[in-house]
Scaffold this active site. Structure first.
Site, PDB file in Angstrom:
ATOM      1  N   HIS A  80       0.746  -1.190   0.003  1.00  0.00           N
ATOM      2  CA  HIS A  80       0.127  -0.118  -0.086  1.00  0.00           C
ATOM      3  C   HIS A  80       0.898   1.159   0.083  1.00  0.00           C
ATOM      4  O   HIS A  80       1.893   1.288   0.970  1.00  0.00           O
ATOM      5  CB  HIS A  80      -0.902  -0.064   1.184  1.00  0.00           C
ATOM      6  CG  HIS A  80      -1.832   1.246   1.363  1.00  0.00           C
ATOM      7  ND1 HIS A  80      -3.292   1.288   0.822  1.00  0.00           N
ATOM      8  CD2 HIS A  80      -1.792   2.558   1.713  1.00  0.00           C
ATOM      9  CE1 HIS A  80      -3.640   2.434   0.885  1.00  0.00           C
ATOM     10  NE2 HIS A  80      -2.966   3.158   1.532  1.00  0.00           N
ATOM     11  N   CYS A  81       0.843   1.966  -1.168  1.00  0.00           N
ATOM     12  CA  CYS A  81       1.769   3.248  -1.204  1.00  0.00           C
ATOM     13  C   CYS A  81       0.980   4.467  -0.842  1.00  0.00           C
ATOM     14  O   CYS A  81       0.087   4.784  -1.648  1.00  0.00           O
ATOM     15  CB  CYS A  81       2.389   3.109  -2.652  1.00  0.00           C
ATOM     16  SG  CYS A  81       3.456   4.501  -2.843  1.00  0.00           S
ATOM     17  N   PRO A  82       1.478   5.245   0.254  1.00  0.00           N
ATOM     18  CA  PRO A  82       0.806   6.407   0.656  1.00  0.00           C
ATOM     19  C   PRO A  82       0.914   7.387  -0.281  1.00  0.00           C
ATOM     20  O   PRO A  82       0.081   8.483  -0.499  1.00  0.00           O
ATOM     21  CB  PRO A  82       1.189   6.900   2.172  1.00  0.00           C
ATOM     22  CG  PRO A  82       2.517   5.700   2.203  1.00  0.00           C
ATOM     23  CD  PRO A  82       2.348   4.727   1.198  1.00  0.00           C
TER      24      PRO A  82
END
Lengths: 145, 407
Positions: free
Chosen positions: B167-169
């Site tokens: 999950h890439c913020p």
């Protein structure tokens, strides 16, 4: 799902007895492939060979959609060069095959499974996880068009 | 007596469980926390704007007009890839509908046999053999499915994602099967853009210093340099490093999640069953493979767009007895839950509140099953920025909550 509305309208008359779920077959990796093992719940309803033929054709169609070869590379490179904006106007190969699969399932339902009191659900409606087969109670009702 | 009938078209995205936000009537799908994504946009657009405003005029005259043209093309490509990564469905797997969940539960119970009272039932795992390697498929208690190989449940978005990478913020979304190549192209093109701007910053300073001296150059172009140099310097090391890391992963056909967990590290002779053992083939499959469609159907219309009687209260939903799968009769055994799954999964009250329908004969339309999914009420999201890579943790059951099975 307009194509199965005609069949679903008949559910007023027929009641759902049970549902069977054909799971994915991961033995060949993560490609979309369903198990072809004949479920015992359908033994009294449909011919084993007929069912397996349907599943084999379905698996072949998915294999065609996910095939990695010259055509998919070309599509990928062309899309990359246009920063993937080409997909706004063009349909991907996978989507074209999915439409083919939807037509195939509709045809199978109308010709073979509906007269036997069964209904195949397109796997895309279940996230390509399962093939859902609805078994209707066996009443002698014509499922004609 | 006669009620005012209001019809409202409800699209499927409005009823999707999970912690995503949707925009443009379901066309755009992102995670809930978007703050860092706006920061990414600001940094890229801000730095490039400064470059175009302050350096490009000088460079196009003294060197070549192709320099800003190429920079613009690269900048637009970076933006396109960023937006594509952020806005697209990463490969979310829809949750199992109640009947499918029941069917799977039955299979599990049949496989487990009789568990002596007081003992924990065995963990829900299915073994499959892929290319001669045994791969364990874990059961997701939130989505009620056995996760396909390489899928993982993202706790931030509360979805199972196919070929889950991380999950890439920074892009405000999960990176999975459908958007991994856009993510990779984003990091690659951003690396090139950063190197490009950094290089021409230096060229610009050198050329101007040769003309009018170093100190005067800094006086002529105040403010832009500290900001741009800092941004470019840090971006260079982080983004170029990330691009290198993902190039390595792609050549081995591994995901970040698998790499962090050490799934195919070679211990106990486990090898990556998905790798073609050929770097070029692996790259081609990941980057040039078919474009997978979304299985979520966000913009589809909910089938039962029945009129909502304005004056009526909530009608009884499950008025007619629904003939269900004949095999399941007993309620579910108390099952192990992951800490995430503390919401009631399926309950009549949830159905009654989730859907407002006029009383009608309960038709076993397949589309109705979509509507039975309750809308979970999420806890408040944490305010701190999650780390760059957040593989979900498959925590083994620590909480046993008796589940109420209805339908």
């Amino acid at each position: 799902m307009a194509e199965t509305h005609a069949l679903q309208d008949l559910q007023h008359q027929a009641a759902v007895a049970s549902k069977v779920y054909i799971q994915r077959d991961y033995n060949s990796g993560t490609i979309c492939k369903f198990q072809t093992k004949f479920p015992s719940e359908l033994e009294s309803r449909v011919d084993k060979q007929q069912f397996e033929e349907t599943m084999h054709t379905l698996n072949n169609l998915y294999a065609e959609a996910e095939k990695i070869g010259g055509k998919s590379y070309l599509e990928g490179c062309l899309a990359c060069m246009t920063a993937y904006t080409i997909f706004l106007c063009m349909e991907t190969h996978y989507e074209k095959v999915l439409k083919k699969i939807a037509r195939f399932i509709k045809e199978q339902n109308e010709k073979i499974y509906a007269p036997l009191g069964l209904l195949l659900t397109d796997p895309i409606e279940r996230g390509l996880r399962v093939v859902e087969i609805t078994i209707f109670e066996d009443r002698s009702i014509g499922f004609g068009r | 007596m006669s009620a005012v009938m209001i019809t409202r078209k409800v699209r499927k995205w409005e009823k999707l469980p999970g912690k995503n936000t949707f925009c443009c009537d379901g066309r755009v799908m992102m995670a809930r926390q978007k703050g860092v994504f706006y920061l990414t946009l600001f940094l890229i657009v801000g730095t490039c704007s400064l470059f175009f405003a302050f350096e490009c005029p000088y460079l196009s005259i003294h060197l070549s007009p192709a320099i800003p043209v190429f920079a613009i093309v690269l900048f637009l490509f970076v933006l396109a890839m960023l937006l594509r990564t952020s806005f697209s469905d990463p490969g979310v797997l829809p949750r199992a509908l109640p009947e499918e969940a029941t069917f799977i539960e039955m299979e599990i119970e049949a496989a487990n046999g009789n568990v002596p009272a007081g003992q924990r039932p065995p963990p829900r795992i299915r073994n499959v053999q892929i290319n001669g390697q045994i791969v364990k498929l874990k059961y997701c208690y939130t989505c009620k499915i056995f996760r396909p190989p390489r899928a993982s449940h993202c706790s931030i978005c509360d979805n199972c994602v196919d070929r889950f990478d991380h999950h890439c913020p920074w892009v405000g979304n999960c990176v999975g099967k459908r958007n991994y190549r856009y993510f990779y192209l984003f990091t690659l093109s951003l690396s090139l853009l950063t190197i490009y701007i950094f290089t021409f910053d230096i060229v610009h300073v050198v050329m101007r210093s040769v003309d009018s001296g170093f100190v005067k150059t800094l006086q002529d172009t105040p403010g832009t340099y500290p900001f741009k140099v800092l941004v470019c310097f840090f971006t260079l090391w982080s983004v170029v490093g990330l691009t290198g890391f993902h190039t390595y992963l792609i050549s081995l056909n591994q995901t970040t999640n698998e790499d962090i967990k050490g799934s195919w590290s070679g211990k106990n002779r486990v090898q990556n069953p998905y790798s073609h053992k050929n770097m070029l083939k692996n790259c081609c499959e990941v980057l040039c493979g078919p474009a997978y469609p979304s299985v979520l159907d966000r913009r589809g219309l909910m089938q039962d767009n029945l009129p909502i009687p304005a004056s009526a209260g909530l009608p009884a939903i499950q008025g007619n007895p629904v003939p269900q799968t004949t095999k399941t009769t007993a309620p579910l055994l108390p099952n192990e839950h992951t800490p995430d799954d503390t919401k009631p999964s399926i309950s009549d009250s949830a159905i009654a509140h989730a859907e407002k329908r006029s009383p009608s004969p309960k038709e076993e339309k397949q589309s109705t099953l979509h509507k039975v999914l309750p809308i979970p009420i999420s806890p408040p999201t944490p305010t701190k920025v999650p780390p760059l890579a957040s593989p979900e943790t498959d925590a083994d059951a620590s909480v046993i909550i008796p589940r109420e099975k209805t339908l």
